[in-house]
Structure formats: C-alpha cells, structure tokens
Design a protein around this motif. Structure first.
Motif: not given
Length: 55
Positions: A22-30
């Motif tokens: 979940a953290d990686v997805r958020l990081y990549n999305a931003l």
C-alpha cells in the motif's frame, strides 16, 4: 519455543507485506507524476527524476 515464534511470524508477515505494498502504491501514485513533471503546469511542483526513483 521456535514453533510459537514461527506461528506468530506466519500470522504477522502477510499484513506487513500488504501494508508495504500500500505504501509503494501511494509513493508511485504521487512520486512518479511529480518526477515526470505531469503536475507542474497545474501546481508548479517539479521533482528531480533522481529523487522520484529513490525507494
């Protein structure tokens, strides 16, 4: 004794992995759009691609 430790680890590991994903997805999305200057025209944010690629 080790059986109890391993049993607890087996229960905690999947939740930890999912939280990390979940953290990686958020990081990549931003981070990726900012690094690619997609948000620059609307927000004025600009990020070096080197910083956007950091883990």
């Amino acid at each position: 004794m080790w059986d109890a430790v391993l049993a607890r680890f087996e229960k905690q590991a999947p939740a930890s992995v999912m939280a990390g994903l979940a953290d990686v997805r958020l990081y990549n999305a931003l981070g990726i759009p900012i690094a690619a200057s997609v948000l620059y025209p609307s927000t004025g944010w600009l990020l070096s691609p080197l910083i956007g690629s950091l883990p």
